[in-house]
Motif scaffolding. Structure first.
Motif, PDB file in Angstrom:
ATOM      1  N   ILE A 147      -5.320  -5.924  -4.542  1.00 29.56           N
ATOM      2  CA  ILE A 147      -4.170  -6.034  -4.230  1.00 29.56           C
ATOM      3  C   ILE A 147      -3.565  -5.469  -2.833  1.00 29.56           C
ATOM      4  N   ALA A 148      -3.128  -6.302  -1.941  1.00 30.56           N
ATOM      5  CA  ALA A 148      -2.526  -5.867  -0.847  1.00 30.56           C
ATOM      6  C   ALA A 148      -1.021  -5.975  -0.710  1.00 30.56           C
ATOM      7  N   LEU A 149      -0.409  -4.718  -0.349  1.00 34.11           N
ATOM      8  CA  LEU A 149       1.093  -4.670  -0.309  1.00 34.11           C
ATOM      9  C   LEU A 149       1.664  -5.298   0.956  1.00 34.11           C
ATOM     10  N   ASP A 150       2.799  -5.624   0.804  1.00 35.58           N
ATOM     11  CA  ASP A 150       3.828  -6.003   1.923  1.00 35.58           C
ATOM     12  C   ASP A 150       4.079  -4.858   2.829  1.00 35.58           C
ATOM     13  N   GLU A 151       3.905  -4.767   4.070  1.00 32.01           N
ATOM     14  CA  GLU A 151       3.799  -3.645   4.826  1.00 32.01           C
ATOM     15  C   GLU A 151       5.484  -3.095   5.068  1.00 32.01           C
ATOM     16  N   PRO A 152       6.318  -3.924   5.615  1.00 39.17           N
ATOM     17  CA  PRO A 152       7.678  -3.274   5.521  1.00 39.17           C
ATOM     18  C   PRO A 152       8.258  -2.697   4.376  1.00 39.17           C
ATOM     19  N   ALA A 153       7.982  -3.450   3.109  1.00 39.76           N
ATOM     20  CA  ALA A 153       8.451  -3.036   1.958  1.00 39.76           C
ATOM     21  C   ALA A 153       8.098  -1.651   1.449  1.00 39.76           C
ATOM     22  N   PRO A 165      -6.755  -1.520   2.291  1.00 38.12           N
ATOM     23  CA  PRO A 165      -6.258  -0.731   3.183  1.00 38.12           C
ATOM     24  C   PRO A 165      -5.504  -1.328   4.261  1.00 38.12           C
ATOM     25  N   ARG A 166      -5.482  -2.877   4.243  1.00 34.54           N
ATOM     26  CA  ARG A 166      -4.554  -3.502   5.162  1.00 34.54           C
ATOM     27  C   ARG A 166      -4.277  -4.867   4.571  1.00 34.54           C
ATOM     28  N   ASP A 167      -3.230  -5.465   4.835  1.00 32.73           N
ATOM     29  CA  ASP A 167      -2.978  -6.887   4.454  1.00 32.73           C
ATOM     30  C   ASP A 167      -3.855  -7.843   4.631  1.00 32.73           C
ATOM     31  N   LEU A 168      -4.078  -8.969   4.065  1.00 28.46           N
ATOM     32  CA  LEU A 168      -4.923  -9.927   4.112  1.00 28.46           C
ATOM     33  C   LEU A 168      -4.169 -10.913   5.358  1.00 28.46           C
ATOM     34  N   ASP A 169      -5.223 -11.423   6.136  1.00 24.08           N
ATOM     35  CA  ASP A 169      -4.630 -12.278   7.249  1.00 24.08           C
ATOM     36  C   ASP A 169      -5.580 -13.272   7.747  1.00 24.08           C
ATOM     37  N   ILE A 170      -4.954 -14.324   8.702  1.00 24.02           N
ATOM     38  CA  ILE A 170      -5.550 -15.386   9.066  1.00 24.02           C
ATOM     39  C   ILE A 170      -6.717 -15.087  10.145  1.00 24.02           C
ATOM     40  N   GLU A 171      -6.415 -13.944  10.845  1.00 28.45           N
ATOM     41  CA  GLU A 171      -7.527 -13.392  11.980  1.00 28.45           C
ATOM     42  C   GLU A 171      -8.428 -13.061  11.343  1.00 28.45           C
ATOM     43  N   HIS A 172      -8.515 -12.536  10.262  1.00 29.29           N
ATOM     44  CA  HIS A 172      -9.954 -11.920   9.497  1.00 29.29           C
ATOM     45  C   HIS A 172     -10.413 -13.082   9.022  1.00 29.29           C
ATOM     46  N   GLY A 173      -9.843 -14.109   8.631  1.00 26.67           N
ATOM     47  CA  GLY A 173     -10.540 -15.241   8.123  1.00 26.67           C
ATOM     48  C   GLY A 173     -10.168 -15.358   6.439  1.00 26.67           C
ATOM     49  N   GLU A 174      -9.246 -14.462   6.077  1.00 32.12           N
ATOM     50  CA  GLU A 174      -9.160 -14.066   4.620  1.00 32.12           C
ATOM     51  C   GLU A 174      -8.140 -15.234   4.013  1.00 32.12           C
ATOM     52  N   LEU A 175      -7.134 -15.786   5.012  1.00 30.14           N
ATOM     53  CA  LEU A 175      -6.328 -16.716   4.538  1.00 30.14           C
ATOM     54  C   LEU A 175      -6.388 -17.855   5.542  1.00 30.14           C
ATOM     55  N   THR A 176      -6.011 -19.125   4.882  1.00 29.65           N
ATOM     56  CA  THR A 176      -6.079 -20.325   6.021  1.00 29.65           C
ATOM     57  C   THR A 176      -4.960 -20.312   6.731  1.00 29.65           C
ATOM     58  N   PRO A 177      -4.743 -21.191   7.721  1.00 31.97           N
ATOM     59  CA  PRO A 177      -3.413 -21.210   8.672  1.00 31.97           C
ATOM     60  C   PRO A 177      -2.369 -21.662   7.683  1.00 31.97           C
TER      61      PRO A 177
END
Length: 629
Positions: A532-538, A590-602
């Motif tokens: 589980i990755a959490l929404d950082e601002p929330a 420890p961080r959210d998933l993102d495009i830059e690390h290749g964990e999410l598609t664009p």
């Protein structure tokens, strides 16, 4: 034959033809709006407009400029840029030159960009800026067929001795050359458009595969011409609409919206800066927009966090209003299904009126105050979130399609939409469910095949035209489709039980207002776990209120307080699941998933194999020496 069938079957051979028709029909009507940031860099953007006639002048110049550079029909012109009005003008210019656009996400790294340019045999690259040009320069030796790079925004572009002479030019230079070419050959562009065949390649979109090299999906002109006519035939959009377009145009979902707009003739406000969405909505005041579920999830989490920050009373009101919204949406949709009217019981109507004044009206204002409908696609929207927005007066029409089907195969039909489904097939599209539950599609929107990969094409495309989508779904008696999961993503536990992870993940997103991404794991295991990755601002807002202010995201999610908080939401989720579906253990990332690390598609889809590989140590830790039955 119905009027709809006639409209679709008598479609022109290309969107380039449709564009010429649109320009001739309404040359002075507004076509596009786009932001111009202030010169000082401070203050709001100044929004400018282009009429259809003004857009055409630039499109013809770009097309003629490409012809002048030697681009031949069906040759590929790559487009590496974020969503902006020039993307649309360049794409139309490429098509009006009879050539084909290879789309490249601006986030794509130099190596993969070079692979796409080489595999597609692209002759010209239209690059957004110095950053995109740098990728081409880095890999120039591997791209002998790339004859020119056209830069949309030449700010910061410096000459490079390694560049072949004339290799780099600005979009303004290209348009200037195009105007000069048209003075000598005034009919050049119209002749190219008139010569386009329906089966001629228009677009090559590379799917961001979870493993291996991306595959180029070949979409001929007829796909887009059909999509334009089919979207118009649904009646969901009219010439009076204002669309806010921010989705990546390199993605098929964003691209299809440009085809529908040309046929219908409404205004589109274009700005791909995701961080500007909240600021732009009240300015643009769209009547409809398309988005991916993550945007609606973020809005929902943001509203919930704001209410929580306002104190116990405000949060209590929000939670009450959210439940009223869901109850109201379910009741009105059920009644519409049975009787054709969206009536609700008097008591519920009264509660809804109070909740509207306290909560919903403010939410609608945040979307610009005029939003008639929002189309959601690319991934499943959690039904509980869909019902919340529906009850709040923001009608989310879920749709469904693939790159291989030109994006829009299904969409919910206006007033008769049903949350939790992707609606009915577009006019002209056929659907059937295979014996194993897989959704098969056939129709004029289906791709020609994968570029240079006949074996891969044969794996998904039957000789009689049926496309294997790889998705599992169910059709209602009256034709509404519900997607249950990706065929390859279905989990079979060691106990032999099948689980659809996306279904469990969607339910958790509706229960937990702090979640950003969740991946349920359990294949060949005897119980399910979750990353589980959490929404950082929330979650940082929550941390501030609970004595954890000043800590980083990674520090906050590692605290016992946050572990306990999320455990409470996991327990709530499990209450509504079958025993074999329940999440026995979880780990916070420890961080959210993102495009830059290749964990999410664009388009923000989860790449399961990538995430599972990267966090294998956490998965193994959850199963180490444990037995949970």
């Amino acid at each position: 034959m119905s009027d709809t069938q006639t409209l679709i079957e008598n479609r022109p051979p290309s969107v380039a033809s449709l564009f010429l028709e649109r320009v001739a029909k309404t040359p002075n009507a507004e076509a596009y709006r786009y932001p111009v940031p202030p010169a000082s860099g401070q203050g709001p953007d100044d929004w400018k407009s282009l009429s259809w006639g003004q857009a055409a002048e630039r499109v013809y110049a770009i097309a003629a400029g490409l012809i002048h550079l030697g681009v031949q029909p069906q040759e590929r012109v790559a487009l590496a840029s974020a969503t902006r009005v020039e993307w649309i003008l360049c794409d139309l210019g490429v098509m009006c030159a009879g050539a084909a656009t290879t789309t490249v996400y601006p986030q794509t790294n130099a190596e993969e960009s070079a692979y796409i340019l080489a595999d597609s045999d692209s002759r010209v690259l239209i690059a957004e800026d110095a950053t995109q040009l740098a990728k081409a320069r880095e890999k120039g030796a591997d791209l002998p067929h790339l004859s020119h790079v056209v830069v949309i925004d030449p700010t910061g572009v410096e000459p490079d001795e390694a560049d072949p002479e004339g290799w780099v030019l600005s979009l303004a230079d290209l348009e200037k050359r195009g105007h000069e070419y048209l003075e000598k050959h005034p009919e050049a562009v119209r002749e190219r458009v008139a010569a386009i065949r329906p089966d001629q390649l228009a677009t090559l979109i590379y799917t961001s595969g979870t493993t291996g090299r991306p595959k180029g999906v070949r979409l001929p002109h007829d796909n887009w011409s059909y999509m334009a006519k089919a979207i118009a035939a649904t009646g969901l959009v009219t010439e009076d609409d204002v669309q806010y377009l921010w989705l990546p145009l390199a993605h098929v979902f964003g691209k299809v919206l440009t085809s529908g707009q040309i046929e219908v003739g409404h205004v589109t406000a274009v700005d791909g800066r995701v961080d500007k969405i909240i600021e732009n909505l009240p300015v643009v005041q769209p009547t409809y927009m398309a988005a991916v579920p993550r945007i609606f999830e973020k809005v929902y989490n943001g509203v919930a966090a704001k209410a929580r920050a306002g104190g116990g009373a405000k949060y209590k009101i929000f939670k009450w209003a959210a439940e009223v919204a869901r109850e109201y949406a379910r009741a009105s949709q059920d009644n519409f299904r049975r009787t054709g009217t969206a009536s609700v019981p008097f008591g519920l109507k009264a509660k809804h009126k109070i909740a509207d004044a306290l909560v919903y009206s403010k939410l609608r204002d945040a979307f610009g105050g005029r939003l008639r409908a929002a189309v959601s696609g690319s991934a499943a929207l959690a039904p509980e979130i869909g019902y919340f927005f529906s009850g709040a007066g923001i009608h989310i029409l879920e749709g469904y399609g693939l790159t291989e089907s030109s994006a829009a195969s299904f969409v919910n039909p206006g007033e008769a939409y049903r949350t939790g489904t992707v609606g009915k097939p577009l006019p002209g599209t056929e659907v059937r469910i295979a014996d194993d539950g897989e959704i098969l599609l056939r129709g004029p929107g289906i791709m020609e095949g994968y570029h240079g990969l006949p074996e891969k094409t044969a794996e998904v495309l039957e000789p009689d035209g049926w496309l294997h989508t790889g998705d599992i779904g169910e059709l209602s008696v009256d034709g509404y489709l519900r997607i249950t999961d990706r065929k390859k993503d279905l989990i079979k536990t060691s106990g032999g039980k099948y689980i659809a992870p996306a279904e469990v993940e969607g339910q958790f997103k509706a229960v937990c207002p702090y979640v950003s991404n969740i991946l349920v794991h359990g294949a060949d295991r005897n119980f399910c776990t979750a990353l589980i990755a959490l929404d950082e601002p929330a979650i940082l807002g929550w941390a501030e209120e609970h004595g954890l202010g000043g800590k980083s995201y990674a520090e906050v999610v590692a605290t016992p307080q946050v572990q306990q908080l999320i455990q409470g939401y996991v327990d709530r989720l499990n209450e509504g699941l079958q025993r074999w579906q329940t999440i026995k253990k979880f780990r916070l990332l420890p961080r959210d998933l993102d495009i830059e690390h290749g964990e999410l598609t664009p388009s923000l889809k989860l790449k399961r194999p990538v995430v599972e590989r990267e966090y294998k140590h956490l998965i193994e830790e959850m199963y180490a020496g444990a037995r949970e039955d």
